[in-house]
Design a protein around this motif. Structure first.
Motif, short mmCIF file in Angstrom:
data_model
loop_
_atom_site.label_atom_id
_atom_site.label_comp_id
_atom_site.label_asym_id
_atom_site.label_seq_id
_atom_site.Cartn_x
_atom_site.Cartn_y
_atom_site.Cartn_z
N THR A 14 70.82 103.27 -17.26
CA THR A 14 70.89 104.71 -17.01
C THR A 14 69.51 105.36 -16.93
O THR A 14 69.25 106.18 -16.04
N SER A 15 68.60 104.99 -17.83
CA SER A 15 67.28 105.62 -17.80
C SER A 15 66.51 105.26 -16.53
O SER A 15 65.71 106.06 -16.04
N VAL A 16 66.79 104.08 -15.98
CA VAL A 16 66.16 103.69 -14.72
C VAL A 16 66.64 104.59 -13.59
O VAL A 16 65.86 105.06 -12.76
N ALA A 17 67.96 104.83 -13.56
CA ALA A 17 68.52 105.73 -12.55
C ALA A 17 67.99 107.15 -12.73
O ALA A 17 67.65 107.83 -11.75
N GLU A 18 67.89 107.59 -13.97
CA GLU A 18 67.37 108.94 -14.23
C GLU A 18 65.92 109.07 -13.77
O GLU A 18 65.55 110.08 -13.17
N ALA A 19 65.12 108.05 -14.04
CA ALA A 19 63.71 108.11 -13.64
C ALA A 19 63.58 108.14 -12.11
O ALA A 19 62.76 108.89 -11.57
N ALA A 20 64.39 107.34 -11.43
CA ALA A 20 64.34 107.33 -9.95
C ALA A 20 64.75 108.68 -9.39
O ALA A 20 64.13 109.20 -8.46
N LEU A 21 65.80 109.27 -9.96
CA LEU A 21 66.26 110.57 -9.48
C LEU A 21 65.24 111.66 -9.84
O LEU A 21 64.98 112.56 -9.03
N ALA A 22 64.64 111.58 -11.01
CA ALA A 22 63.63 112.57 -11.39
C ALA A 22 62.45 112.53 -10.43
O ALA A 22 61.92 113.58 -10.04
N GLU A 23 62.07 111.34 -10.01
CA GLU A 23 60.97 111.21 -9.05
C GLU A 23 61.34 111.85 -7.72
O GLU A 23 60.54 112.55 -7.09
N ARG A 24 62.58 111.64 -7.29
CA ARG A 24 63.06 112.25 -6.05
C ARG A 24 63.07 113.77 -6.18
O ARG A 24 62.73 114.48 -5.24
N LEU A 25 63.47 114.27 -7.35
CA LEU A 25 63.50 115.71 -7.57
C LEU A 25 62.09 116.30 -7.56
O LEU A 25 61.88 117.39 -7.04
N ARG A 26 61.14 115.59 -8.15
CA ARG A 26 59.75 116.06 -8.10
C ARG A 26 59.28 116.17 -6.65
O ARG A 26 58.64 117.14 -6.26
N ALA A 27 59.62 115.14 -5.86
CA ALA A 27 59.23 115.15 -4.45
C ALA A 27 59.90 116.31 -3.72
O ALA A 27 59.29 116.97 -2.88
N LEU B 24 67.08 116.11 -0.30
CA LEU B 24 67.75 116.00 -1.58
C LEU B 24 69.27 116.14 -1.46
O LEU B 24 70.01 115.37 -2.06
N ARG B 25 69.73 117.09 -0.67
CA ARG B 25 71.17 117.30 -0.56
C ARG B 25 71.85 116.07 0.03
O ARG B 25 72.87 115.60 -0.49
N ASP B 26 71.30 115.52 1.10
CA ASP B 26 71.91 114.35 1.72
C ASP B 26 71.84 113.13 0.80
O ASP B 26 72.75 112.32 0.74
N TRP B 27 70.72 113.02 0.08
CA TRP B 27 70.59 111.90 -0.85
C TRP B 27 71.63 111.99 -1.96
O TRP B 27 72.26 111.00 -2.32
N LEU B 28 71.84 113.23 -2.49
CA LEU B 28 72.83 113.40 -3.56
C LEU B 28 74.23 113.10 -3.04
O LEU B 28 75.05 112.51 -3.76
N THR C 125 71.92 102.86 -3.24
CA THR C 125 71.79 103.80 -2.13
C THR C 125 71.16 103.07 -0.96
O THR C 125 70.55 102.02 -1.14
N PRO C 126 71.33 103.60 0.25
CA PRO C 126 70.81 102.89 1.41
C PRO C 126 69.29 102.74 1.36
O PRO C 126 68.58 103.53 0.73
N GLY C 127 68.78 101.73 2.06
CA GLY C 127 67.36 101.45 2.06
C GLY C 127 66.51 102.55 2.68
O GLY C 127 65.34 102.69 2.35
#
Length: 196
Positions: free
Chosen positions: A128-141, A86-90, A77-79
């Motif tokens: 995959t778990s790395v991507a999930e953890a990054a997305l979970a952190e974004r979702l918490r935010a 969240l919507r734009d990131w997804l 994803t972009p820097g």
């Protein structure tokens, strides 16, 4: 330095050449038509060397992915993504996963995982778990910022659902449009609101 089952040390230069050739062969031909003959020729290695180090195609592809020869493209994803809602990131996440090189990698990883429990476990732990953890952190935010309703699922579960939906589209060669990303997020959040 890793060793083969016969006790001979692998040449790291030869291994790197084989993995680069595998990357190029995957991009050119895809997983189904992956040719060890062409990989060996391009790498300047003997075909028997490739088979000795990688007795299955899935192991070769897994080492290529885990070695970093392709994985950067999978969830790139972009820097400046931290500034996005969240919507734009997804939308960006789905759009990037649908790019030809990333889509090819996701399909290759899925095929390799389907052939081997060991490869599946490795890819899940290291990719995959790395991507999930990054997305979970974004979702918490996003939850703290009020972008998600109070009844939204726990962030790790929601991350798995969103990634699975994107991967499903890639595997079935369906378009990953902004409308799809919006509908996906709306459906997941809507389901959590109705169940709360």
């Amino acid at each position: 330095m890793q060793q083969s089952g016969r006790g001979r040390k692998r040449s790291e230069a030869a291994r790197a050449a084989i993995l680069r050739a595998t990357r190029d062969e995957l991009v050119a031909s895809g997983y189904d038509k992956l040719s060890v003959d062409r990989i060996a020729a391009a790498a300047g290695a003997g075909k028997q060397t490739v088979y000795r180090w990688y007795p299955a195609k899935s192991a070769l592809v897994a080492d290529c992915i885990l070695g970093g020869y392709l994985v950067a493209d999978m969830w790139e994803t972009p820097g400046d993504e931290a500034e996005l809602g969240l919507r734009d990131w997804l939308r960006l996440f789905a759009g990037n996963a649908g790019q030809p090189r990333a889509a090819l990698l996701i399909r290759a990883a899925a095929a390799a995982s389907a052939e081997s429990d060991e490869v599946a476990g490795q890819l899940y732990r290291e990719v995959t778990s790395v991507a999930e953890a990054a997305l979970a952190e974004r979702l918490r935010a996003a939850g703290h910022a009020g972008e998600l309703p109070g009844g939204a699922p726990v962030a790790p579960l929601l991350a798995q659902v969103l990634i699975a939906a994107v991967v499903h589209r890639v595997l079935n060669r369906l378009p990953l449009t902004e409308d799809f990303a919006d509908d996906l997020l709306g459906a997941v959040i809507g389901a959590s609101e109705s169940g709360s």
